[in-house]
Enzyme design. Sequence first.
Site, mmCIF file in Angstrom:
data_model
loop_
_atom_site.group_PDB
_atom_site.id
_atom_site.type_symbol
_atom_site.label_atom_id
_atom_site.label_comp_id
_atom_site.label_asym_id
_atom_site.label_seq_id
_atom_site.Cartn_x
_atom_site.Cartn_y
_atom_site.Cartn_z
ATOM 1 N N ASP A 108 0.843 -1.194 0.000
ATOM 2 C CA ASP A 108 0.000 0.000 0.000
ATOM 3 C C ASP A 108 0.882 1.248 0.000
ATOM 4 O O ASP A 108 2.042 1.209 -0.434
ATOM 5 C CB ASP A 108 -0.971 -0.037 1.185
ATOM 6 C CG ASP A 108 -2.288 0.664 0.890
ATOM 7 O OD1 ASP A 108 -2.327 1.911 0.994
ATOM 8 O OD2 ASP A 108 -3.286 -0.009 0.569
ATOM 9 N N ASP A 186 -5.847 4.988 -5.488
ATOM 10 C CA ASP A 186 -6.566 5.724 -4.446
ATOM 11 C C ASP A 186 -7.124 7.055 -4.955
ATOM 12 O O ASP A 186 -7.044 7.371 -6.147
ATOM 13 C CB ASP A 186 -5.629 5.925 -3.244
ATOM 14 C CG ASP A 186 -6.339 5.788 -1.904
ATOM 15 O OD1 ASP A 186 -7.565 6.004 -1.838
ATOM 16 O OD2 ASP A 186 -5.661 5.470 -0.904
ATOM 17 N N TRP A 220 -13.480 5.369 -2.760
ATOM 18 C CA TRP A 220 -14.244 5.474 -1.502
ATOM 19 C C TRP A 220 -15.762 5.554 -1.731
ATOM 20 O O TRP A 220 -16.503 6.052 -0.887
ATOM 21 C CB TRP A 220 -13.808 6.680 -0.675
ATOM 22 C CG TRP A 220 -12.340 6.942 -0.644
ATOM 23 C CD1 TRP A 220 -11.327 6.012 -0.632
ATOM 24 C CD2 TRP A 220 -11.687 8.221 -0.630
ATOM 25 N NE1 TRP A 220 -10.099 6.635 -0.601
ATOM 26 C CE2 TRP A 220 -10.287 7.982 -0.599
ATOM 27 C CE3 TRP A 220 -12.155 9.538 -0.622
ATOM 28 C CZ2 TRP A 220 -9.356 9.022 -0.573
ATOM 29 C CZ3 TRP A 220 -11.225 10.562 -0.602
ATOM 30 C CH2 TRP A 220 -9.849 10.304 -0.573
ATOM 31 N N GLY A 221 -16.223 5.089 -2.887
ATOM 32 C CA GLY A 221 -17.658 5.132 -3.169
ATOM 33 C C GLY A 221 -18.139 6.458 -3.704
ATOM 34 O O GLY A 221 -19.351 6.654 -3.882
ATOM 35 N N VAL A 222 -17.206 7.387 -3.999
ATOM 36 C CA VAL A 222 -17.588 8.700 -4.521
ATOM 37 C C VAL A 222 -18.221 8.546 -5.907
ATOM 38 O O VAL A 222 -17.710 7.816 -6.767
ATOM 39 C CB VAL A 222 -16.359 9.625 -4.595
ATOM 40 C CG1 VAL A 222 -16.732 10.960 -5.243
ATOM 41 C CG2 VAL A 222 -15.792 9.861 -3.198
ATOM 42 N N ASP A 223 -19.326 9.229 -6.122
ATOM 43 C CA ASP A 223 -20.068 9.166 -7.393
ATOM 44 C C ASP A 223 -20.539 7.751 -7.716
ATOM 45 O O ASP A 223 -20.687 7.385 -8.891
ATOM 46 C CB ASP A 223 -19.221 9.711 -8.557
ATOM 47 C CG ASP A 223 -19.109 11.234 -8.539
ATOM 48 O OD1 ASP A 223 -19.825 11.870 -7.741
ATOM 49 O OD2 ASP A 223 -18.314 11.773 -9.313
ATOM 50 N N ARG A 237 -14.122 0.287 -4.895
ATOM 51 C CA ARG A 237 -14.511 0.525 -3.502
ATOM 52 C C ARG A 237 -15.878 1.202 -3.471
ATOM 53 O O ARG A 237 -16.091 2.221 -4.123
ATOM 54 C CB ARG A 237 -13.472 1.398 -2.814
ATOM 55 C CG ARG A 237 -12.280 0.630 -2.294
ATOM 56 C CD ARG A 237 -12.571 -0.045 -0.947
ATOM 57 N NE ARG A 237 -12.792 0.977 0.037
ATOM 58 C CZ ARG A 237 -11.803 1.620 0.666
ATOM 59 N NH1 ARG A 237 -10.542 1.320 0.418
ATOM 60 N NH2 ARG A 237 -12.069 2.554 1.543
ATOM 61 N N ASP A 241 -12.954 4.050 4.047
ATOM 62 C CA ASP A 241 -12.054 3.058 4.643
ATOM 63 C C ASP A 241 -12.690 2.352 5.837
ATOM 64 O O ASP A 241 -13.377 2.969 6.652
ATOM 65 C CB ASP A 241 -10.765 3.732 5.126
ATOM 66 C CG ASP A 241 -9.878 4.181 3.986
ATOM 67 O OD1 ASP A 241 -10.233 3.939 2.819
ATOM 68 O OD2 ASP A 241 -8.826 4.780 4.273
#
Length: 430
Positions: A108, A186, A220-223, A237, A241
């Site tokens: 990572d 990311d 991060w699940g955006v849009d 994702r 997190d």
Amino acid sequence: MAKQKQNYPDFVYFVILLLHAHSVSARVLPLLQSCDKSIFRSSFHTIYDTSNYGVLQLNNGLAQTPQMGWNSWNFFACNINETVIKETADALISTGLADLGYVYVNIDDCWSTVTRNLKGQLVPDPKTFPSGIKALADYVHGKGLKLGIYSDAGAFTCQVRPGSLFHEVDDAKTFAYWGVDYLKYDNCYNLGIPPKKRYPPMRDALDGAGRTIFYSLCDWGVDDPALWAGKVGNSWRTTDDINDTWASMTTIADLNDKWASYAGPGGWNDPDTLEVGNGGMTYQEYRAHISIWALMKAPLLIGCDVRNLTTETFELLSNKEVIAVNQDPLGVQGRKVYVSGKDGCLQIWAGPLSGNRLVVALWNRCSKVATITATWEALGLESGTHVSIRDLWQHKEIAGNVGSSFSARVDVHDCQLYIFTPWTVAHSAL
């Protein structure tokens, strides 16, 4: 001057529609079309909806089942070096976890220097990765495993190393040259550019880099990436997190559940890395964690220190029957099908498996021991169907010829996991 609208004959429109319908159905229908209609209710396809899977799915030949392996962040964060990575690869082999499918060894954030070199290239930190990533990839490949790397669809990574935004082609070529097999990408320092614009360039760069690399989107699940990322990456994702708490794990499970109909072979919803073994939850809570992740067809990426596994942690991570649920070739994400109790804390999650079987989880999220009952209606089974029931944590068949419903007492925050096999199917194999 505006272009004149072209008027095509009706049969041309029909052909276009027919071709589009075939291309979609060819990818969508196989997930559930083989299910025996005499066993499952008409509501079955609604309960386990897969209608959103497969439209313009990325076709790089990877992720036919959810990815399995290890990721450094949850336990080590920035405290990584090539020795840790090598010892982790060694431990995956010596424990037998690699033989069970945990083959990706994923580095990572924090592996690179804080600036690019004079040629604009990413550079491994000489203090922590003195041998370089290519030598590390060779070591991991020598074990029969695969190496993953991390970058960011922004100006910087989350720990303020160089990101790959506007450097996609060069970085993809670098990763390919090093022998990287997996990229976690990311979302930090993204300059306010929407994910839909930032993530496809790396897909294209990887496609042209001369090496097949698993592409894991971490926005991060955006849009709502489930709506668009299937044509961009192999996993995406769906949540922020995870952290090593019951509240985080349950919240993330619920968020990921929303997008169940979009997952399938080639592209998976990703509710983040496993926390099993990191110490913040009880044994029962960790058992629920891996049971639900397996049922949801989530990536199974270990997030603890595999060099120092407790007996309990190893038991949870190495359950072949639970792993088989996750890796089932039918590729349908299981989901929450029924809730009861205070605030819906008594839950039934289920999903179809190959061979007309169902995986069924009875999950007690209440603060007291409780009996949970799964009815055939909730599961989508025909009322006359009888099943044999196998407990995947006890590794034994606990009931045969069961009809209409099944009940079990479940400990606080625990999850019991079963496979229901139609009685006629179970006995036709004898």
